[in-house]
Design a protein around this motif. Sequence first.
Motif, PDB file in Angstrom:
ATOM      1  N   UNK A 115      95.452  84.538 -31.877  1.00 18.89           N
ATOM      2  CA  UNK A 115      95.303  83.294 -32.617  1.00 18.89           C
ATOM      3  C   UNK A 115      94.535  83.566 -33.903  1.00 18.89           C
ATOM      4  N   UNK A 116      95.096  83.160 -35.040  1.00 20.59           N
ATOM      5  CA  UNK A 116      94.455  83.373 -36.341  1.00 20.59           C
ATOM      6  C   UNK A 116      93.110  82.657 -36.398  1.00 20.59           C
ATOM      7  N   UNK A 117      93.027  81.458 -35.811  1.00 18.89           N
ATOM      8  CA  UNK A 117      91.764  80.705 -35.823  1.00 18.89           C
ATOM      9  C   UNK A 117      90.666  81.450 -35.074  1.00 18.89           C
ATOM     10  N   UNK A 118      91.004  82.080 -33.965  1.00 14.69           N
ATOM     11  CA  UNK A 118      90.010  82.838 -33.197  1.00 14.69           C
ATOM     12  C   UNK A 118      89.530  84.052 -33.997  1.00 14.69           C
ATOM     13  N   UNK A 119      90.452  84.712 -34.697  1.00 12.75           N
ATOM     14  CA  UNK A 119      90.077  85.840 -35.548  1.00 12.75           C
ATOM     15  C   UNK A 119      89.112  85.377 -36.626  1.00 12.75           C
ATOM     16  N   UNK A 120      89.422  84.244 -37.262  1.00  7.62           N
ATOM     17  CA  UNK A 120      88.557  83.702 -38.308  1.00  7.62           C
ATOM     18  C   UNK A 120      87.184  83.354 -37.748  1.00  7.62           C
ATOM     19  N   UNK A 121      87.139  82.795 -36.554  1.00 11.53           N
ATOM     20  CA  UNK A 121      85.863  82.415 -35.953  1.00 11.53           C
ATOM     21  C   UNK A 121      85.018  83.644 -35.634  1.00 11.53           C
ATOM     22  N   UNK A 122      85.660  84.729 -35.171  1.00  7.10           N
ATOM     23  CA  UNK A 122      84.915  85.956 -34.906  1.00  7.10           C
ATOM     24  C   UNK A 122      84.393  86.542 -36.217  1.00  7.10           C
ATOM     25  N   UNK A 123      85.210  86.553 -37.256  1.00 11.24           N
ATOM     26  CA  UNK A 123      84.758  87.034 -38.566  1.00 11.24           C
ATOM     27  C   UNK A 123      83.599  86.187 -39.085  1.00 11.24           C
ATOM     28  N   UNK A 124      83.682  84.874 -38.880  1.00 12.77           N
ATOM     29  CA  UNK A 124      82.624  83.967 -39.330  1.00 12.77           C
ATOM     30  C   UNK A 124      81.320  84.261 -38.578  1.00 12.77           C
ATOM     31  N   UNK A 125      81.408  84.485 -37.277  1.00 11.20           N
ATOM     32  CA  UNK A 125      80.231  84.828 -36.484  1.00 11.20           C
ATOM     33  C   UNK A 125      79.618  86.139 -36.981  1.00 11.20           C
ATOM     34  N   UNK A 126      80.450  87.148 -37.211  1.00 12.62           N
ATOM     35  CA  UNK A 126      79.968  88.443 -37.704  1.00 12.62           C
ATOM     36  C   UNK A 126      79.295  88.256 -39.069  1.00 12.62           C
ATOM     37  N   UNK A 127      79.908  87.442 -39.934  1.00 13.90           N
ATOM     38  CA  UNK A 127      79.326  87.194 -41.258  1.00 13.90           C
ATOM     39  C   UNK A 127      77.961  86.521 -41.136  1.00 13.90           C
ATOM     40  N   UNK A 128      77.841  85.530 -40.260  1.00  9.45           N
ATOM     41  CA  UNK A 128      76.547  84.856 -40.070  1.00  9.45           C
ATOM     42  C   UNK A 128      75.486  85.828 -39.574  1.00  9.45           C
ATOM     43  N   UNK A 129      75.862  86.712 -38.676  1.00 10.67           N
ATOM     44  CA  UNK A 129      74.903  87.686 -38.164  1.00 10.67           C
ATOM     45  C   UNK A 129      74.556  88.738 -39.220  1.00 10.67           C
ATOM     46  N   UNK A 130      75.527  89.096 -40.040  1.00  9.42           N
ATOM     47  CA  UNK A 130      75.260  90.030 -41.137  1.00  9.42           C
ATOM     48  C   UNK A 130      74.285  89.392 -42.127  1.00  9.42           C
ATOM     49  N   UNK A 131      74.449  88.103 -42.376  1.00 12.63           N
ATOM     50  CA  UNK A 131      73.547  87.374 -43.274  1.00 12.63           C
ATOM     51  C   UNK A 131      72.115  87.415 -42.749  1.00 12.63           C
ATOM     52  N   UNK A 132      71.951  87.289 -41.429  1.00 10.46           N
ATOM     53  CA  UNK A 132      70.613  87.351 -40.835  1.00 10.46           C
ATOM     54  C   UNK A 132      70.049  88.773 -40.890  1.00 10.46           C
ATOM     55  N   UNK A 133      70.909  89.778 -40.679  1.00  9.11           N
ATOM     56  CA  UNK A 133      70.448  91.166 -40.671  1.00  9.11           C
ATOM     57  C   UNK A 133      70.202  91.705 -42.074  1.00  9.11           C
ATOM     58  N   UNK A 134      70.928  91.200 -43.059  1.00  4.23           N
ATOM     59  CA  UNK A 134      70.813  91.687 -44.447  1.00  4.23           C
ATOM     60  C   UNK A 134      70.665  90.519 -45.412  1.00  4.23           C
ATOM     61  N   UNK A 135      69.538  89.794 -45.348  1.00  2.00           N
ATOM     62  CA  UNK A 135      69.378  88.614 -46.218  1.00  2.00           C
ATOM     63  C   UNK A 135      69.388  88.963 -47.703  1.00  2.00           C
ATOM     64  N   UNK A 136      69.000  90.188 -48.056  1.00  2.00           N
ATOM     65  CA  UNK A 136      68.953  90.580 -49.469  1.00  2.00           C
ATOM     66  C   UNK A 136      70.346  90.600 -50.100  1.00  2.00           C
ATOM     67  N   UNK A 137      71.362  90.864 -49.293  1.00  2.00           N
ATOM     68  CA  UNK A 137      72.734  90.904 -49.808  1.00  2.00           C
ATOM     69  C   UNK A 137      73.249  89.498 -50.051  1.00  2.00           C
ATOM     70  N   UNK A 138      72.858  88.558 -49.197  1.00  2.00           N
ATOM     71  CA  UNK A 138      73.408  87.193 -49.254  1.00  2.00           C
ATOM     72  C   UNK A 138      72.555  86.236 -50.060  1.00  2.00           C
ATOM     73  N   UNK A 139      71.399  86.699 -50.579  1.00  2.00           N
ATOM     74  CA  UNK A 139      70.491  85.814 -51.326  1.00  2.00           C
ATOM     75  C   UNK A 139      71.138  85.372 -52.633  1.00  2.00           C
TER      76      UNK A 139
END
Length: 201
Positions: A177-201
Amino acid sequence: MQRDALLTQDELDFIQTMHHNPQLNARDVSSSLTVNGGAQIRDLLTRLAAHEHVTIQAQFDNQQMTFPLQLVEDEFHALHLRLGVPSIFEDGPMIRPWRLVLEEPVALENIKGQPGSLFVHEISFKGALVEVRGRSNPPKTFCLWFSPSGYERIAVRGTLERETTRGMFAYHLSQGDVDETERLRQFILQQHRLAHPEVHA
């Protein structure tokens, strides 16, 4: 106010207040993308996005983000280019998807929400490092739910790739399901934002 007026004075005052409120009129700059350039460049990008897989890539430190460029139609049937949720990669001997190392392993659940014997230790949008608890043998494939604390669960399908030297099992993830893929990517992006705030600032 005239008897046949469409709006009362209170309604007019409310509209005026909203119109002059700078916070309500501020655009969300993170959700819009303007493509500057000639009409030829815009037309070329639009044609490519409609028929091919077009991406924009950004590199920083030892990581890179690849944003899919998507062609979307608005309610007025006008076409717009929009950036999708990025895929995050890390450089090394081989470029591989960025892996989120979970603080606590997350048990994969069945459709009823019951945890099983597979526990995810690391996850990317392409794969997962899984521990098999109990006396179970690792399944060759699975179709289960990844349900990290505080997030809506995500359907994941895994195919066994190999056993690691630490006794864990690497699974290739693929979502039907494309929506499930997008949701997993979104979760990974949110966690990357928490792990690397300097990149997303």
